[in-house]
Every structure is written in structure tokens, then in C-alpha cells.
Design a protein around this motif. Structure first.
Motif, PDB file in Angstrom:
ATOM      1  N   UNK A 339      60.232  26.908  66.567  1.00  0.00           N
ATOM      2  CA  UNK A 339      60.275  25.741  67.684  1.00  0.00           C
ATOM      3  C   UNK A 339      61.312  26.112  68.684  1.00  0.00           C
ATOM      4  N   UNK A 340      61.153  25.259  69.531  1.00  0.00           N
ATOM      5  CA  UNK A 340      62.175  25.452  70.900  1.00  0.00           C
ATOM      6  C   UNK A 340      61.771  26.725  71.571  1.00  0.00           C
ATOM      7  N   UNK A 439      58.860  20.411  70.315  1.00  0.00           N
ATOM      8  CA  UNK A 439      57.501  20.570  70.131  1.00  0.00           C
ATOM      9  C   UNK A 439      56.697  21.842  70.922  1.00  0.00           C
ATOM     10  N   UNK A 440      57.618  22.497  71.745  1.00  0.00           N
ATOM     11  CA  UNK A 440      57.334  23.743  72.107  1.00  0.00           C
ATOM     12  C   UNK A 440      57.259  24.931  71.040  1.00  0.00           C
ATOM     13  N   UNK A 441      56.296  25.271  70.518  1.00  0.00           N
ATOM     14  CA  UNK A 441      56.644  26.043  69.377  1.00  0.00           C
ATOM     15  C   UNK A 441      55.233  27.161  69.283  1.00  0.00           C
ATOM     16  N   UNK A 442      55.676  28.114  68.190  1.00  0.00           N
ATOM     17  CA  UNK A 442      54.732  29.203  68.079  1.00  0.00           C
ATOM     18  C   UNK A 442      54.654  29.296  66.362  1.00  0.00           C
ATOM     19  N   UNK A 443      53.267  29.280  65.927  1.00  0.00           N
ATOM     20  CA  UNK A 443      53.058  29.551  64.436  1.00  0.00           C
ATOM     21  C   UNK A 443      52.165  30.786  64.242  1.00  0.00           C
ATOM     22  N   UNK A 461      53.025  25.689  73.985  1.00  0.00           N
ATOM     23  CA  UNK A 461      54.407  25.436  74.533  1.00  0.00           C
ATOM     24  C   UNK A 461      53.984  24.892  76.298  1.00  0.00           C
ATOM     25  N   UNK A 462      54.772  24.066  76.923  1.00  0.00           N
ATOM     26  CA  UNK A 462      54.469  23.897  78.219  1.00  0.00           C
ATOM     27  C   UNK A 462      55.802  23.453  78.787  1.00  0.00           C
ATOM     28  N   UNK A 499      54.987  29.272  80.491  1.00  0.00           N
ATOM     29  CA  UNK A 499      55.800  29.751  79.495  1.00  0.00           C
ATOM     30  C   UNK A 499      55.309  31.168  79.200  1.00  0.00           C
ATOM     31  N   UNK A 500      56.204  32.268  79.230  1.00  0.00           N
ATOM     32  CA  UNK A 500      56.166  33.712  78.911  1.00  0.00           C
ATOM     33  C   UNK A 500      55.900  34.483  80.205  1.00  0.00           C
ATOM     34  N   UNK A 501      55.388  33.774  81.287  1.00  0.00           N
ATOM     35  CA  UNK A 501      55.330  34.425  82.691  1.00  0.00           C
ATOM     36  C   UNK A 501      56.610  35.121  83.233  1.00  0.00           C
ATOM     37  N   UNK A 502      57.803  34.335  82.755  1.00  0.00           N
ATOM     38  CA  UNK A 502      58.993  34.911  82.971  1.00  0.00           C
ATOM     39  C   UNK A 502      59.483  35.958  82.182  1.00  0.00           C
TER      40      UNK A 502
END
Length: 572
Positions: A339-340, A439-443, A461-462, A499-502
Motif C-alpha cells: 500500500x501507499x 488505497x494506492x496499492x500493488x498486489x 494507483x492514481x 504514477x510510475x511515469x516519474x
């Protein structure tokens, strides 16, 4: 029995470092220099310094497609290419094949990866800034996320330590929101940048324009020269690898230092799938590895383990390390692992042209730009309608012959005009902080597998309302500064950011004082598995608005020093 014992001995080390990028290189250097026998596991190929940089000395006309993104690249590296970054004929070999290494997106997430020795230390932007107490105290003061377990005084000496080793050129500006460091001589600002700086700082007392603080050697120290590193050659072909060792990378700096100790074993093509936890010993005993070439499953053992595979990859390993004790992932008693997810939002700012300095140009191709440190929501200021703030990166240049594609004209006179430099232009691009959202997460999603049969990550994520409000100021303030300096045709732009683009993804195994709200303690140790450390971006508790790699390095060096002390005290 003796054969088994011999086999275990042959695969046992004092420490295992997973990943060879910015954090992994530092972990290997620090642990080996302190006398530990270290195994570094890299999932991709071994790219050698200098000889491994395939296109570093290639001229534009030597590329079959003049360096463009070919249809093959666009197909095989669709995610890497869709970002508009330098994934081209010159650099595509440094980025992953997305077909072979897929992931899933509930919302757009641009995961930029390089699976090879050095990782993204070969491709990073090299901007090197410190976090300060403004960043470390923001969460607790604003009631957002969790409190950092450290403050600036805890990490400041480690910033000093890594800056002296890597070589950061920059200017000391005396700003509390952007602490000064141990800098080599700064690169020179161009005439238009100096002009804009003067006009902006005259009108806006809280705004500063300075040269970027960048991990490029401008005056090599004896320590750097001994490693074969030289000063920046102003080629600005950094994305192809630097054969001069001028910019900091694992290959040019930390790996040679570690190899000098003769305590390091580097094993490429080694995909770490999980950490092995011993229920009886209540600690980790090693890692499981899938050999990329043979598909053989192997086990390597160590007293301590440093996860430095990159934020999301290290989080994957922790989530995939399940046992009776940790059914939801190693050290995940808090439930916050994954998360986060945070990243910086950008691609918003302004640009304009300047009618002047027609008799001035610049020498070489400076591999750096200017920087405008955060000036919004600072202590004592009127609060905006959003939390945190942003900085700007950008710079000035003169338009080249390429302007002819949108200019009327033909014939000899037209061609002659295109051989002369065009007008000066300048742009400012904002980099904004993203708040930590649960709520910004990866699983891990087992419904899809990669080339090696391993389940993949799914991102959800957003950027939210706070970031969207901030972006309005990021565009308006940029235009305001350029107009103040007399630039014409000033145009605001907002090309969207995901998210990720940075390429600063972080926060998914955050540190904290409370094990119920975090995965790691203040020394990057997994709370409940003391001999496992994670020192890549996964540990971040908030994002700040500055590039984070320098912080990863400093925290890795600090954690490694602590780990060796604890090992000697037999606490691990």
C-alpha cells in the motif's frame, strides 16, 4: 551428509544483496568494505563498465533508423516506449521487454525497468537532492499517513558521506527547504537562465533559481580518480552509459569499490523469488532463486539479507515470501505491505521565447538543467488549497535547424538560415509531491505469469484531488516567472501524469516506529525479521517533491553500517 554440508557451505555468505542498482551497489560496497563476504544477485545480464555500453560512442548516422523508436521496439517494449522517454534505437537494450515481463494495471501505471547489472543507475536523471525536516515532519504535522521514524539530523551525515563518494556538482543556496550538501563546482548557467534568475528573484523573494544538483563529477577527487572516474565531458549522452565514469552509476563507482575488497561475488541471471524464513530460528536464512538461463531453482544462504531490487520488485519478494508465520508476506503483520504507492507527478509547466542574447551561445552539451526549489506552503506562508509543494526542473537553449519543420521557406537562403542558431527558448517543468494514500496499492496477481512462469504485479494507483489542485499552481507559477523575465509567447502546458511515469515509485514497505502501521523500522529492518533489510524506495514514508535517489543511497549506507554492528553484537 558431507556432500550436503559442502553444498550449503558453497552457497552460504555473510550477506546477500538482492539487486545491483543504486541501492544494491551501495549495500555491496558498504558491506564488503566492512569485511563481509557478500553475494550480489542480479536478475538480468551483466553489463560491464565501458565495454557494455553498446551505443555510447555511436554517431547518429550510424543507427539504421537514426536512433528512432522502431516498430519492433514499440511492440516489444510498449510500456517503455509509450512514455516518450529515451527508449529508442540507442537505448532500448537497457529497458525490459514488456512482453516477457508483463504486469497488470487497474489504472494506468508506467513501470520503467532495467534488468541488468547497475539497474536504473545506468539510465537515471542523476538529479541529487536532500530531503529536509520539512519533508520528514510533514506527515505528523498534517495528520497524513504515518510519521517518519527519523529526522534530518539522523540522515545528514550519511548524505555527506555518499555525496563525497559519488560526486555531486551544485551550488550552496542556504535554503531550509533544500539542505545544502558536499558539492563539487557547479555547472554554469546559460545567459538566459541567469537573466531569468535575476528577474524572478528580484520580484519574488521566496523563489530561487539555481543550477541543478547533479551526480556528475566536475572536479574528480583522488578517491574517484582511483576508481577510473573522470570529469563530465559535456556530451549529454548519459542515457547510453558513461564510459568516462563521470556520472554516478553502480558500474563506475560502487561496484569497482566493492570488487576491490575481493569480498564480492556477483551472480547475474538470478531472479530472487522469495526470502526463506526459519520458524524455529525466527529469522531469515536465505533466498530462493530462479536461474534465468537454466530455469533451475536454487537456494542461497546468508546471515543478513538486503532487498534492493527496486521498490516494487522488493515488495513483490516480500509479498511472495509466505509461511505459517507470515501468511500475507514476510513482515506484513501490519497489512500495509504493497500500500501507499507514491510517485511524483509532472509534465506540467510553461515555456516561452526570448528576444535577446542573439550574440551569445553555449559551449558543449551540459548534462544538467536549472532547478527551482519548492516555494509553496513553506512555514510562515499563507496556505494554498492543497498540501505540500513542488519544484521545477528546466533550462534554456537556442532553437536548432529542427525549427525548419514548422517554418515557411525554401531554397538556398532558407537552408542558410537554418545553419544559424534560432531564438532562445526556456521551459520550466514542475515536479510535485504525491500524498501517501492507503488505497494506492500493488498486489501479486496469479492470473497472469511472465516468461518464467512467475505471477505478476497488479497496480491500482492514481493521483487524486490534492495533486490536481497543485498542478494548477505548477502551470500558473511557471508562466508567471517566465513572463516576469520578459519572455514572449509563453505557453502553459499540462500533458497529464500517471504514477510510475516519474520513475520514482516508492512507499510500499514503509518504515515507521509502530510495527502496526509499518513494515520497517528506522534502520530499514523488517520489524519482525531483524536480519532482513530493505533500502530501496519501498521504505519511503512520504515522497517530498525532490528526486529521491540520493536518499536511497544515504539510507542504504546507514542501514549497512548498523547491520554490521548488530551482526558483530550477535543480535542478528
Amino acid at each position: 551428509m558431507n556432500l550436503n554440508i559442502d553444498s550449503i557451505k558453497a552457497t552460504t555468505y555473510d550477506a546477500i544483496v538482492v539487486g545491483s542498482g543504486i541501492s544494491g551497489g551501495w549495500a555491496a560496497k558498504e558491506l564488503t568494505e566492512k569485511g563481509l563476504k557478500v553475494l550480489m544477485l542480479e536478475r538480468g545480464e551483466d553489463i560491464k563498465h565501458i565495454e557494455g555500453y553498446k551505443t555510447a560512442m555511436t554517431d547518429p548516422w550510424q543507427f539504421p533508423h537514426r536512433g528512432r523508436v522502431t516498430s519492433e521496439i514499440a511492440e516489444e517494449q510498449a510500456v517503455q516506449a509509450r512514455t516518450g522517454y529515451t527508449v529508442s534505437e540507442a537505448t532500448s537494450y537497457l529497458f525490459v521487454n514488456d512482453k516477457e515481463n508483463p504486469y497488470l494495471e487497474d489504472k494506468r501505471f508506467d513501470w520503467m525497468r532495467g534488468y541488468h547489472t547497475g539497474g536504473r543507475s545506468l539510465m537515471w536523471g542523476r538529479q541529487s537532492y536532500r530531503l529536509g525536516d520539512l519533508d520528514f515532519e510533514a506527515n505528523i504535522k498534517e495528520g497524513v499517513g504515518a510519521d517518519w521514524p527519523i529526522r534530518y539530523k539522523d540522515i545528514s551525515p550519511w548524505y555527506d558521506y555518499v555525496e563525497k563518494f559519488i560526486g555531486v556538482s551544485g551550488s550552496r543556496d542556504g535554503l531550509p527547504q533544500l539542505p545544502d550538501g558536499q558539492f563539487q563546482p557547479p555547472m554554469e548557467m546559460y545567459c538566459l537562465e541567469k537573466h531569468v534568475k535575476g528577474e524572478v528573484e528580484k520580484k519574488f523573494k521566496e523563489r530561487t533559481i539555481t543550477i541543478g544538483r547533479v551526480a556528475h563529477i566536475t572536479k574528480a577527487t583522488p578517491q574517484q580518480s582511483a576508481l577510473g572516474r573522470a570529469q563530465c565531458q559535456y556530451r549529454n549522452l548519459c542515457s547510453r552509459g558513461c564510459p568516462f565514469g563521470a556520472y554516478f552509476s553502480t558500474q563506475s563507482a560502487t561496484l569497482p569499490a566493492a570488487m576491490k575488497t575481493k569480498n564480492l561475488t556477483l551472480r547475474p541471471h538470478s531472479i530472487v523469488t522469495s526470502v526463506i524464513y526459519d520458524e524455529a530460528k525466527k529469522k531469515a536464512t536465505g533466498v530462493r532463486v530462479l536461474d534465468q538461463l537454466t530455469k533451475e531453482e536454487l537456494t542461497f544462504n546468508a546471515k543478513i539479507i538486503f532487498l534492493c531490487a527496486s521498490s516494487m520488485a522488493s515488495t513483490y519478494i516480500l509479498m511472495n515470501s509466505t509461511s505459517n508465520r507470515f501468511p500475507n508476506g514476510l513482515g506484513n503483520e501490519s497489512g500495509v505491505l504493497g500500500h501507499y504507492v507514491m510517485d511524483h507527478h509532472f509534465r506540467v509547466g510553461a515555456s516561452g521565447t526570448y528576444e535577446g542574447f542573439g550574440d551569445k551561445y553555449y559551449y558543449g552539451r551540459r548534462a544538467n538543467g536549472i532547478y527551482v526549489p519548492r516555494f509553496r506552503n513553506l512555514p510562515g506562508q499563507e496556505k494554498r488549497d492543497y498540501l505540500r509543494g513542488f519544484g521545477y526542473q528546466g533550462g534554456a537553449s537556442r532553437m536548432n535547424w529542427g525549427r525548419g519543420t514548422a517554418t515557411e521557406g525554401f531554397g538556398a537562403s532558407f537552408k542558410d538560415e537554418m545553419t544559424k542558431p534560432g531564438p532562445w527558448v526556456m521551459n520550466l517543468g514542475g515536479f510535485g509531491e504525491c500524498l501517501p494514500y492507503f488505497e494506492n496499492k500493488v498486489v501479486i496477481d496469479k492470473s497472469k505469469t511472465d516468461k518464467y512462469g512467475l505471477p505478476v504485479l497488479r497496480f491500482d494507483a492514481e493521483f487524486k484531488e490534492n495533486e490536481m489542485k497543485m498542478r494548477k499552481d505548477m502551470g500558473n507559477d511557471a508562466a508567471e516567472m517566465l513572463e516576469t523575465a520578459g519572455l514572449k509567447n509563453v505557453t502553459k502546458n499540462d500533458n497529464g501524469s500517471w504514477p510510475g511515469l516519474g520513475i520514482h515509485e516508492m512507499g510500499t514497505a514503509r518504515m515507521g516506529n509502530d510495527p502496526k502501521q509499518s513494515v520497517l523500522n528506522k534502520f530499514n529492518q523488517v520489524h519482525s525479521v531483524k536480519n532482513v533489510f530493505c533500502t530501496d524506495g519501498a521504505f519511503m514514508v512520504s515522497a517530498s517533491c525532490v528526486n529521491p535517489s540520493l536518499t536511497y543511497m544515504a539510507m542504504t549506507a546507514r542501514a549497512a553500517s548498523y547491520a554490521v554492528q548488530e551482526l558483530k553484537r550477535q543480535n542478528l
